[in-house]
Design a protein around this motif. Structure first.
Motif, PDB file in Angstrom:
ATOM      1  N   ILE A  97       2.348  -5.612  -3.207  1.00  0.00           N
ATOM      2  CA  ILE A  97       1.629  -5.382  -4.460  1.00  0.00           C
ATOM      3  C   ILE A  97       0.557  -4.326  -4.231  1.00  0.00           C
ATOM      4  O   ILE A  97      -0.122  -4.325  -3.202  1.00  0.00           O
ATOM      5  N   VAL A  98       0.401  -3.435  -5.186  1.00  0.00           N
ATOM      6  CA  VAL A  98      -0.688  -2.454  -5.130  1.00  0.00           C
ATOM      7  C   VAL A  98      -2.014  -3.181  -5.361  1.00  0.00           C
ATOM      8  O   VAL A  98      -2.140  -4.000  -6.280  1.00  0.00           O
ATOM      9  N   ALA A  99      -2.984  -2.908  -4.521  1.00  0.00           N
ATOM     10  CA  ALA A  99      -4.284  -3.569  -4.629  1.00  0.00           C
ATOM     11  C   ALA A  99      -5.009  -3.153  -5.903  1.00  0.00           C
ATOM     12  O   ALA A  99      -4.824  -2.022  -6.392  1.00  0.00           O
ATOM     13  N   PRO A 100      -5.835  -4.033  -6.474  1.00  0.00           N
ATOM     14  CA  PRO A 100      -6.626  -3.656  -7.668  1.00  0.00           C
ATOM     15  C   PRO A 100      -7.545  -2.483  -7.365  1.00  0.00           C
ATOM     16  O   PRO A 100      -7.963  -2.269  -6.215  1.00  0.00           O
ATOM     17  N   ARG A 101      -7.875  -1.746  -8.396  1.00  0.00           N
ATOM     18  CA  ARG A 101      -8.819  -0.641  -8.237  1.00  0.00           C
ATOM     19  C   ARG A 101      -9.586  -0.470  -9.536  1.00  0.00           C
ATOM     20  O   ARG A 101      -9.159  -0.934 -10.606  1.00  0.00           O
ATOM     21  N   THR A 102     -10.708   0.207  -9.442  1.00  0.00           N
ATOM     22  CA  THR A 102     -11.557   0.446 -10.606  1.00  0.00           C
ATOM     23  C   THR A 102     -11.545   1.925 -10.944  1.00  0.00           C
ATOM     24  O   THR A 102     -11.712   2.783 -10.065  1.00  0.00           O
ATOM     25  N   VAL A 103     -11.301   2.221 -12.210  1.00  0.00           N
ATOM     26  CA  VAL A 103     -11.363   3.589 -12.721  1.00  0.00           C
ATOM     27  C   VAL A 103     -12.462   3.620 -13.763  1.00  0.00           C
ATOM     28  O   VAL A 103     -12.315   3.066 -14.860  1.00  0.00           O
ATOM     29  N   GLY A 104     -13.612   4.207 -13.404  1.00  0.00           N
ATOM     30  CA  GLY A 104     -14.773   4.144 -14.288  1.00  0.00           C
ATOM     31  C   GLY A 104     -15.216   2.702 -14.437  1.00  0.00           C
ATOM     32  O   GLY A 104     -15.482   2.009 -13.454  1.00  0.00           O
ATOM     33  N   LEU A 133     -13.209   0.540 -15.915  1.00  0.00           N
ATOM     34  CA  LEU A 133     -11.982  -0.208 -16.171  1.00  0.00           C
ATOM     35  C   LEU A 133     -11.424  -0.788 -14.877  1.00  0.00           C
ATOM     36  O   LEU A 133     -11.234  -0.065 -13.891  1.00  0.00           O
ATOM     37  N   GLN A 134     -11.169  -2.087 -14.863  1.00  0.00           N
ATOM     38  CA  GLN A 134     -10.557  -2.756 -13.721  1.00  0.00           C
ATOM     39  C   GLN A 134      -9.042  -2.758 -13.892  1.00  0.00           C
ATOM     40  O   GLN A 134      -8.518  -3.288 -14.867  1.00  0.00           O
ATOM     41  N   LEU A 135      -8.337  -2.125 -12.954  1.00  0.00           N
ATOM     42  CA  LEU A 135      -6.876  -2.057 -12.999  1.00  0.00           C
ATOM     43  C   LEU A 135      -6.286  -3.001 -11.960  1.00  0.00           C
ATOM     44  O   LEU A 135      -6.808  -3.109 -10.850  1.00  0.00           O
ATOM     45  N   LYS A 136      -5.216  -3.679 -12.337  1.00  0.00           N
ATOM     46  CA  LYS A 136      -4.551  -4.573 -11.393  1.00  0.00           C
ATOM     47  C   LYS A 136      -3.057  -4.610 -11.693  1.00  0.00           C
ATOM     48  O   LYS A 136      -2.610  -4.297 -12.802  1.00  0.00           O
ATOM     49  N   SER A 137      -2.288  -5.012 -10.693  1.00  0.00           N
ATOM     50  CA  SER A 137      -0.835  -5.058 -10.819  1.00  0.00           C
ATOM     51  C   SER A 137      -0.405  -6.129 -11.804  1.00  0.00           C
ATOM     52  O   SER A 137      -1.022  -7.192 -11.891  1.00  0.00           O
ATOM     53  N   PHE A 138       0.674  -5.845 -12.514  1.00  0.00           N
ATOM     54  CA  PHE A 138       1.245  -6.839 -13.421  1.00  0.00           C
ATOM     55  C   PHE A 138       2.031  -7.906 -12.672  1.00  0.00           C
ATOM     56  O   PHE A 138       2.256  -8.995 -13.190  1.00  0.00           O
ATOM     57  N   GLY A 139       2.497  -7.585 -11.467  1.00  0.00           N
ATOM     58  CA  GLY A 139       3.293  -8.563 -10.744  1.00  0.00           C
ATOM     59  C   GLY A 139       3.743  -8.021  -9.408  1.00  0.00           C
ATOM     60  O   GLY A 139       3.327  -6.936  -8.974  1.00  0.00           O
ATOM     61  N   TYR A 140       4.587  -8.791  -8.729  1.00  0.00           N
ATOM     62  CA  TYR A 140       5.067  -8.405  -7.406  1.00  0.00           C
ATOM     63  C   TYR A 140       5.930  -7.144  -7.474  1.00  0.00           C
ATOM     64  O   TYR A 140       6.589  -6.871  -8.471  1.00  0.00           O
ATOM     65  N   GLY A 141       5.892  -6.393  -6.404  1.00  0.00           N
ATOM     66  CA  GLY A 141       6.773  -5.241  -6.274  1.00  0.00           C
ATOM     67  C   GLY A 141       6.184  -3.925  -6.716  1.00  0.00           C
ATOM     68  O   GLY A 141       6.868  -2.899  -6.659  1.00  0.00           O
TER      69      GLY A 141
END
Length: 359
Positions: free
Chosen positions: A216-223, A225-233
């Protein structure tokens, strides 16, 4: 086969995918699909004993090399019983053909020089019936000249294949014949094969997907906005999903590399079937919107899937009409006597086990 009428039955496997897996003890399991969306290949299970006599029938009604088998083998035919698409022998050699249209190019056929010639569709049974190791195949190959299975009325040779050959010690090669007869034998360290382009190109192309990985791609912050993966893969973003040979090669290499440790051959066999389920091709996707009337009356372009457990000498397969896995135990076959035999792969329809609880 000598004319256009006969060539209509010449087999082709337009979208085959092959993978190799190994147990933690190094036991090899080799698996593949075979696809052809134009018509039913009428594949059958072939059992050939030791001592069987073979003759390669060349174009223009010529005869090529003849030989006597040293090993019994089991295989699956394509289009004709004598054309083996995939199989394994009692010594633990596995071989199969994969369609190579547009890149495979055999030497021009010379009807006056046929003593060492063999048609391309005979190569799998030539290898399975005579050799125990990849090294033996490599040593024998310079002595033969590979000819097309047919030449049409306009002197055009049939499309040809390239071949994967493996053995129980872990040896694995890809044989490609290009540029009017130039033989290239590649060590297959990636454990994958599909169709065109050539094998070295397919391996080089893997560099374009160096970023693709499991997880899974790790969460990250853009400005703010908190971005996170929708699910596995999500770490596999960019993995190609179409059915072209380069895309299937990349996907197969990715799935193979992410397989969990496999303790036993039966675990590897199971994993191989699971991986290759991703490469089943629904019959409809091979035809454009203006070709819908050409879709043949077959349930899948993936006509069969086969898995060879070389260490245990067990050959598994399932078909487009029946997804239940069948097994052939080479240890139980008497290869010492009898004639070459052909058997139906399935009963012609989908089967299932009714597990409804009885109360």
């Amino acid at each position: 086969m000598t004319d256009r009428t006969q060539s209509a039955s010449a087999p082709a496997a337009g979208a085959c995918t092959g993978i190799s897996l190994f147990t933690t003890q190094g036991d090899p399991v080799h698996a593949r699909t075979i696809e052809w969306g134009n018509f039913d290949l009428n594949s059958r299970l072939i059992v050939s004993p030791r001592g069987h006599r073979y003759i390669s029938q060349l174009p223009m009604e010529k005869q090529g090399i003849s030989w006597t088998g040293n090993y019994g083998f089991v295989g699956i035919s394509v289009s004709q019983d004598n054309f083996i698409g995939e199989g394994m022998n009692e010594a633990g050699l596995n071989a199969g053909l994969f369609y190579f249209k547009g890149f495979g190019s055999l030497a021009p056929f010379d009807p006056e020089d046929v003593a060492a010639s063999i048609i391309d569709m005979d190569l799998v049974r030539w290898m399975l019936s005579q050799f125990a190791t990849v090294d033996e195949v490599k040593a024998a190959f310079p002595a033969i000249k590979v000819a097309p299975v047919f030449i049409d009325a306009d002197s055009n040779p049939s499309p040809t294949a390239h071949w994967r050959v493996t053995d129980r010690s872990g040896g694995s090669i890809v044989i490609e014949i290009m540029h009017e007869g130039q033989v290239h034998i590649h060590e297959n360290h990636v454990g994958v094969i599909t169709n065109p382009p050539d094998f070295p190109w397919q391996v080089l192309n893997l560099n374009n997907y160096i970023n693709v990985r499991p997880g899974i791609v790790a969460p990250r912050t853009v400005g703010d906005l908190q971005l996170k993966s929708f699910g596995y893969g999500t770490a596999a973003w960019g993995l190609p999903g179409d059915f072209s040979p380069p895309s299937r090669f990349v996907r197969a290499a990715f799935f193979r590399s992410t397989a969990p440790p496999l303790a036993t051959p039966i675990e590897a066999v199971s994993e191989a079937f699971h991986i290759l389920n991703n490469f089943d091709i629904p019959i409809g996707v091979e035809f454009g919107e203006d070709e819908r009337e050409k879709i043949p009356d077959i349930p899948s372009a993936t006509q069969w899937t086969a898995v060879s457990d070389l260490a245990s000498r067990l050959f598994y397969f399932k078909t487009m009409r029946d997804s239940a896995v069948k097994r052939v135990d080479l240890n139980q076959i008497d290869f010492e006597s009898g004639s070459e035999s052909a058997y139906a792969l399935d009963k012609g329809s989908f089967t299932f086990a009714d597990v409804t609880p009885k109360r």
